[in-house]
Design an enzyme around this catalytic site. Structure first.
Site, PDB file in Angstrom:
ATOM      1  N   HIS A  53       0.833  -0.896  -0.111  1.00 58.34           N
ATOM      2  CA  HIS A  53       0.293  -0.043   0.045  1.00 58.34           C
ATOM      3  C   HIS A  53       1.301   1.102   0.259  1.00 58.34           C
ATOM      4  CE1 HIS A  53       1.052   0.332   4.217  1.00 58.34           C
ATOM      5  NE2 HIS A  53       0.825  -1.111   4.427  1.00 58.34           N
TER       6      HIS A  53
HETATM    7  P1  TYD Z   1      -0.688  -2.387   7.295  1.00 65.72           P
HETATM    8  O1  TYD Z   1      -0.503  -1.388   8.311  1.00 65.72           O
HETATM    9  O2  TYD Z   1      -1.997  -3.139   6.493  1.00 65.72           O
HETATM   10  O3  TYD Z   1       0.495  -3.468   7.956  1.00 65.72           O
HETATM   11  P2  TYD Z   1       0.751  -4.567   6.597  1.00 65.72           P
HETATM   12  O4  TYD Z   1       1.225  -2.723   6.608  1.00 65.72           O
HETATM   13  O5  TYD Z   1       2.054  -3.886   7.251  1.00 65.72           O
HETATM   14  O6  TYD Z   1       0.641  -5.282   5.555  1.00 65.72           O
HETATM   15  O7  TYD Z   1      -2.821  -3.113   8.871  1.00 65.72           O
HETATM   16  C1  TYD Z   1      -2.234  -4.040   9.931  1.00 65.72           C
HETATM   17  C2  TYD Z   1      -3.099  -4.155  10.732  1.00 65.72           C
HETATM   18  O8  TYD Z   1      -3.403  -3.094  12.156  1.00 65.72           O
HETATM   19  C3  TYD Z   1      -5.021  -2.755  10.364  1.00 65.72           C
HETATM   20  O9  TYD Z   1      -6.005  -4.361  10.333  1.00 65.72           O
HETATM   21  C4  TYD Z   1      -4.500  -2.552  10.922  1.00 65.72           C
HETATM   22  C5  TYD Z   1      -3.700  -2.533  12.279  1.00 65.72           C
HETATM   23  N1  TYD Z   1      -3.254  -1.797  12.403  1.00 65.72           N
HETATM   24  C6  TYD Z   1      -2.931  -0.402  13.806  1.00 65.72           C
HETATM   25  O10 TYD Z   1      -4.137  -0.953  14.160  1.00 65.72           O
HETATM   26  N2  TYD Z   1      -2.313   0.692  13.841  1.00 65.72           N
HETATM   27  C7  TYD Z   1      -1.468   0.463  13.291  1.00 65.72           C
HETATM   28  O11 TYD Z   1      -0.530   2.111  14.087  1.00 65.72           O
HETATM   29  C8  TYD Z   1      -1.256  -0.182  12.218  1.00 65.72           C
HETATM   30  C9  TYD Z   1       0.067   0.243  11.611  1.00 65.72           C
HETATM   31  C10 TYD Z   1      -2.070  -1.146  11.815  1.00 65.72           C
END
Ligand code: TYD
Length: 135
Positions: A53
């Site tokens: 993303h």
């Molecule tokens: P995501 O940012 O999509 O992870 P990655 O980029 O590593 O694949 O986040 C995964 C999950 O964690 C999503 O459901 C939201 C949660 N999350 C939070 O609650 N707070 C945060 O600061 C982050 C980064 C993620």
């Protein structure tokens, strides 16, 4: 100018000591933003891909505190791969860059400092939309 040009490895201060080494990050000194949030990624199963993303506004600084992984950055035209495997440097990721993390080694630990609080509206999850939003 592409935001990808602003992405860079930043070396952190390192205090070498026979009792063990120490490195440090201070906001606006070692990294170019104020830290609003810290999170870490761990226990990643082999072959898993994280990220995939872009952020509209959030900037990040990523450190491999333990083990190794690759961060792939993409501006819609060009891709750059950064391999992180030491805890005394990290990768600055500007806003507006597509980022993916992969090739996590066993027991790797990714520390991520972020310039903004968690905001689902700041994410772009659709790569085509991301590409088309670039002027
Ligand atoms: P995501 O940012 O999509 O992870 P990655 O980029 O590593 O694949 O986040 C995964 C999950 O964690 C999503 O459901 C939201 C949660 N999350 C939070 O609650 N707070 C945060 O600061 C982050 C980064 C993620």
């Amino acid at each position: 100018m592409s935001p990808l040009n602003g992405a860079r490895i930043i070396d952190l201060p390192k205090t070498l000591d026979r009792r063990g080494n120490l490195s440090v990050i201070e906001e606006l000194k070692n990294i170019p933003f104020k830290i609003k949030r810290t999170y870490w990624i761990y226990d990643v199963p082999g072959g898993e891909i994280r990220g995939g993303h872009a952020y509209k506004a959030n900037q990040e600084f990523i450190v491999a505190l333990s083990g190794s992984f690759d961060v792939i950055l993409d501006d819609g035209k060009e891709r750059k791969i950064f391999s992180l495997n030491r805890s005394y440097y990290g990768l600055y990721v500007p806003k507006g860059v597509w980022r993916q993390m992969q090739n996590f080694s066993t027991n790797s630990l990714a520390l991520i400092l972020a310039s903004a609080k968690y905001n689902p509206d700041d994410y772009i999850f659709d790569y085509e939309l991301f590409k088309n939003s670039i002027i």
